[in-house]
Design a protein around this motif. Sequence first.
Motif, PDB file in Angstrom:
ATOM      1  N   PHE A 106       0.833  -1.202   0.000  1.00 12.85           N
ATOM      2  CA  PHE A 106       0.000   0.000   0.000  1.00 12.85           C
ATOM      3  C   PHE A 106       0.870   1.256   0.000  1.00 12.85           C
ATOM      4  N   SER A 107       1.946   1.252   0.780  1.00 15.18           N
ATOM      5  CA  SER A 107       2.832   2.419   0.803  1.00 15.18           C
ATOM      6  C   SER A 107       3.540   2.597  -0.537  1.00 15.18           C
ATOM      7  N   THR A 108       3.840   1.482  -1.215  1.00 14.83           N
ATOM      8  CA  THR A 108       4.438   1.571  -2.551  1.00 14.83           C
ATOM      9  C   THR A 108       3.474   2.248  -3.526  1.00 14.83           C
ATOM     10  N   ALA A 109       2.207   1.890  -3.434  1.00 15.12           N
ATOM     11  CA  ALA A 109       1.198   2.510  -4.297  1.00 15.12           C
ATOM     12  C   ALA A 109       1.102   4.011  -4.036  1.00 15.12           C
ATOM     13  N   ILE A 110       1.237   4.407  -2.781  1.00 13.82           N
ATOM     14  CA  ILE A 110       1.192   5.834  -2.441  1.00 13.82           C
ATOM     15  C   ILE A 110       2.365   6.571  -3.076  1.00 13.82           C
ATOM     16  N   ALA A 111       3.568   6.023  -2.893  1.00  8.64           N
ATOM     17  CA  ALA A 111       4.763   6.699  -3.409  1.00  8.64           C
ATOM     18  C   ALA A 111       4.742   6.800  -4.927  1.00  8.64           C
ATOM     19  N   TRP A 112       4.361   5.718  -5.590  1.00  5.69           N
ATOM     20  CA  TRP A 112       4.395   5.730  -7.055  1.00  5.69           C
ATOM     21  C   TRP A 112       3.330   6.642  -7.659  1.00  5.69           C
ATOM     22  N   SER A 113       2.271   6.927  -6.904  1.00  2.39           N
ATOM     23  CA  SER A 113       1.295   7.899  -7.410  1.00  2.39           C
ATOM     24  C   SER A 113       1.953   9.264  -7.528  1.00  2.39           C
ATOM     25  N   TYR A 114       2.846   9.568  -6.603  1.00  5.27           N
ATOM     26  CA  TYR A 114       3.559  10.845  -6.657  1.00  5.27           C
ATOM     27  C   TYR A 114       4.549  10.868  -7.816  1.00  5.27           C
ATOM     28  N   TYR A 115       5.249   9.765  -8.045  1.00  3.91           N
ATOM     29  CA  TYR A 115       6.176   9.702  -9.179  1.00  3.91           C
ATOM     30  C   TYR A 115       5.417   9.934 -10.484  1.00  3.91           C
ATOM     31  N   GLY A 116       4.251   9.302 -10.594  1.00  2.00           N
ATOM     32  CA  GLY A 116       3.451   9.452 -11.802  1.00  2.00           C
ATOM     33  C   GLY A 116       2.935  10.860 -11.990  1.00  2.00           C
ATOM     34  N   ASP A 117       2.501  11.505 -10.883  1.00  2.00           N
ATOM     35  CA  ASP A 117       1.933  12.844 -11.079  1.00  2.00           C
ATOM     36  C   ASP A 117       3.021  13.882 -11.367  1.00  2.00           C
ATOM     37  N   ARG A 118       4.272  13.648 -10.899  1.00  2.75           N
ATOM     38  CA  ARG A 118       5.370  14.553 -11.276  1.00  2.75           C
ATOM     39  C   ARG A 118       5.734  14.362 -12.752  1.00  2.75           C
ATOM     40  N   ALA A 119       5.646  13.117 -13.230  1.00  2.00           N
ATOM     41  CA  ALA A 119       5.894  12.872 -14.649  1.00  2.00           C
ATOM     42  C   ALA A 119       4.812  13.527 -15.503  1.00  2.00           C
ATOM     43  N   MET A 120       3.568  13.444 -15.039  1.00  2.00           N
ATOM     44  CA  MET A 120       2.469  14.101 -15.756  1.00  2.00           C
ATOM     45  C   MET A 120       2.632  15.617 -15.734  1.00  2.00           C
ATOM     46  N   THR A 121       3.116  16.149 -14.621  1.00  2.00           N
ATOM     47  CA  THR A 121       3.371  17.591 -14.528  1.00  2.00           C
ATOM     48  C   THR A 121       4.386  18.015 -15.579  1.00  2.00           C
ATOM     49  N   TYR A 122       5.409  17.209 -15.751  1.00  2.00           N
ATOM     50  CA  TYR A 122       6.415  17.529 -16.764  1.00  2.00           C
ATOM     51  C   TYR A 122       5.844  17.424 -18.172  1.00  2.00           C
ATOM     52  N   LEU A 123       5.032  16.404 -18.418  1.00  2.00           N
ATOM     53  CA  LEU A 123       4.527  16.164 -19.765  1.00  2.00           C
ATOM     54  C   LEU A 123       3.422  17.137 -20.169  1.00  2.00           C
ATOM     55  N   LEU A 124       2.446  17.350 -19.253  1.00  2.00           N
ATOM     56  CA  LEU A 124       1.252  18.099 -19.625  1.00  2.00           C
ATOM     57  C   LEU A 124       0.907  19.250 -18.687  1.00  2.00           C
ATOM     58  N   GLY A 125       1.714  19.463 -17.659  1.00  2.00           N
ATOM     59  CA  GLY A 125       1.464  20.566 -16.747  1.00  2.00           C
ATOM     60  C   GLY A 125       0.666  20.156 -15.519  1.00  2.00           C
ATOM     61  N   PRO A 126       0.585  21.056 -14.498  1.00  2.00           N
ATOM     62  CA  PRO A 126      -0.091  20.744 -13.241  1.00  2.00           C
ATOM     63  C   PRO A 126      -1.560  20.355 -13.380  1.00  2.00           C
ATOM     64  N   ARG A 127      -2.231  20.857 -14.417  1.00  2.00           N
ATOM     65  CA  ARG A 127      -3.653  20.550 -14.565  1.00  2.00           C
ATOM     66  C   ARG A 127      -3.915  19.075 -14.865  1.00  2.00           C
ATOM     67  N   SER A 128      -2.893  18.387 -15.338  1.00  2.00           N
ATOM     68  CA  SER A 128      -3.082  16.974 -15.675  1.00  2.00           C
ATOM     69  C   SER A 128      -2.984  16.062 -14.453  1.00  2.00           C
ATOM     70  N   VAL A 129      -2.551  16.618 -13.331  1.00  2.00           N
ATOM     71  CA  VAL A 129      -2.291  15.800 -12.146  1.00  2.00           C
ATOM     72  C   VAL A 129      -3.566  15.206 -11.566  1.00  2.00           C
ATOM     73  N   MET A 130      -4.612  16.016 -11.395  1.00  2.00           N
ATOM     74  CA  MET A 130      -5.836  15.515 -10.775  1.00  2.00           C
ATOM     75  C   MET A 130      -6.500  14.409 -11.606  1.00  2.00           C
ATOM     76  N   PRO A 131      -6.650  14.573 -12.936  1.00  2.00           N
ATOM     77  CA  PRO A 131      -7.196  13.459 -13.730  1.00  2.00           C
ATOM     78  C   PRO A 131      -6.343  12.195 -13.608  1.00  2.00           C
ATOM     79  N   TYR A 132      -5.024  12.382 -13.564  1.00  2.00           N
ATOM     80  CA  TYR A 132      -4.137  11.216 -13.400  1.00  2.00           C
ATOM     81  C   TYR A 132      -4.411  10.516 -12.080  1.00  2.00           C
ATOM     82  N   ARG A 133      -4.545  11.278 -11.004  1.00  2.00           N
ATOM     83  CA  ARG A 133      -4.782  10.678  -9.686  1.00  2.00           C
ATOM     84  C   ARG A 133      -6.101   9.908  -9.650  1.00  2.00           C
ATOM     85  N   VAL A 134      -7.124  10.465 -10.264  1.00  2.00           N
ATOM     86  CA  VAL A 134      -8.426   9.783 -10.308  1.00  2.00           C
ATOM     87  C   VAL A 134      -8.303   8.466 -11.065  1.00  2.00           C
TER      88      VAL A 134
END
Length: 570
Positions: free
Chosen positions: A468-496
Amino acid sequence: MDVLGSFLDSLDAMLGGSWWFPYVLLGVGFFFTVYLKFPQIRYFKHACRVVTGKYDKNAHEGDTTHFQALSTALSGTVGTGNIGGVALAISIGGPAALFWMWMTAFFGMTTKFVEVTLSHKYRVKTADGTMAGGPMYYMDRRLNMKWLAVLFAVATVISSFGTGSLPQINNIAQGMEATFGFERMATGAVLSILLALVILGGIKRIAAITSRVVPVMAAVYILGAFAVIFYNIENIGPSFVSVFTNAFTGSAAAGGFLGASFAYAFNRGVNRGLFSNEAGQGSAPIAHASAKADEPVSEGMVSILEPFIDTIIICTLTGLVILSSGVWTEKFETEFERSGMTFIKGNYDEANEADREQLYKYLNGHSDHQVEEYTGAIQVVQGIAVNKDFTVIHSRSIGEDIRFGISDAHQYTGTVDIESGTPVDPSITIQGKSLVHSAELTTKAFTRGFFGDSGKYIVSIGLLLFAFSTAIAWSYYGDRAMTYLLGPRSVMPYRVFYVAGFFWASFADTTLIWKLAAVGIVVMTLPNLFGIMVLRKEMKETVDEYWEKFEKEQGQASGDDKIEKSRDFQ
């Protein structure tokens, strides 16, 4: 799906499963270890002081403390790899695999020091005020290789699902069902809600949770491990001896284990080491980029501790539990996995030396064996094969007491067609006795201690917290990658989408996802290793500048606090 799965298997064989990949991974770590004069040893004490906040200043930019960044990164690495990954490596490569996991961790301590330092150096503050960093930023801002940065970021998003979300909840749900009888969908629903509550709050909430969960989960697991180790204390010495004596020769046949060559143990040990501590993969630098620090090297120091805690400590405990308990050579009643099972012609007996030799050559890829994969029809009456002209190999052992079934019925009567060693009908199930691997093997080992059968609950609880903690950490890795690719607005859809996928995977077959993750990990690792090698001179200069500034700030302080790095180390 079968075609896609085969394609991913072929791709993985050319990348992570290839003969050259372990040499590249270890080679980069070895190079930087020598180039920077063994920083994992010389800077270890200083790293411990940095992580305690000894040199922190309120004016430093960032979202988390050093300890919180370390906890977040550790929560991403301390997971199923520590429980199931070690067991898988030993079940495939024998005791020697543990030695190569250690080597991966030792050199990986330097690799992680380098990748975290460079990534922290080129981090940026995003439009929403949070820090964003990782290899994609130094690839873009320093190397001017936008295409490489995009490739890495896309691989990170894929791996966030393939490593951090889908397989983790799948393992949790299976463990909860097997141990406590909880419905997999119910487990997924409850944990998905908890996951959403954590990750929707961003890095500060993630860091707050992981900094509390990581110490607790480590303590519970270590307690259970020592209960087995001390119970089997007379086997600890021989277990250590087998790890070292088999390191460069491979592991001979023992019990039901048919043996593993050096090449197999080396490859699996290094690969499982990478999966466990992620040194060189480029994931941890994303978490460390959030830390409050004005000196990138200071955060790199903190990351040195990760492979040590993850692999040198926790994976070693798991390995000693498995080896000292002896379960890695014992056969247990289990349902054979389609991917780990092969039908071969003829009757083979592991007690026969000639048969063992042939099977050893076959399993380790030697060309001079006489083993042939079975093709033909097997007549079955009430689950038992009528013709006996075949042997089933499962988990690098000979299967015994074989029974055929279909769906939930294990008294199948009819014909089972086998093509090139594999049942044609995927609905056919095969049960019997064989060696087991992954989390199942670790669970068996934990029952051979002072807690008896209750030891399995420690594995289940540990798996729950780790995964479960691994899933938490990797969600952050993914949303930082999305921030780089498409900007901060893409983070919330990614998290959902991340949470939705987490729930789905609790009751779905994630075999394809595991294969996709295996490829994604290597696609992350290779560009990162290339990038840090290109910036090797800058890394050395950055470290030297750090110590020069550190000396000036420390002034004339006495004792150990005066200067923790003498001129002899420069």
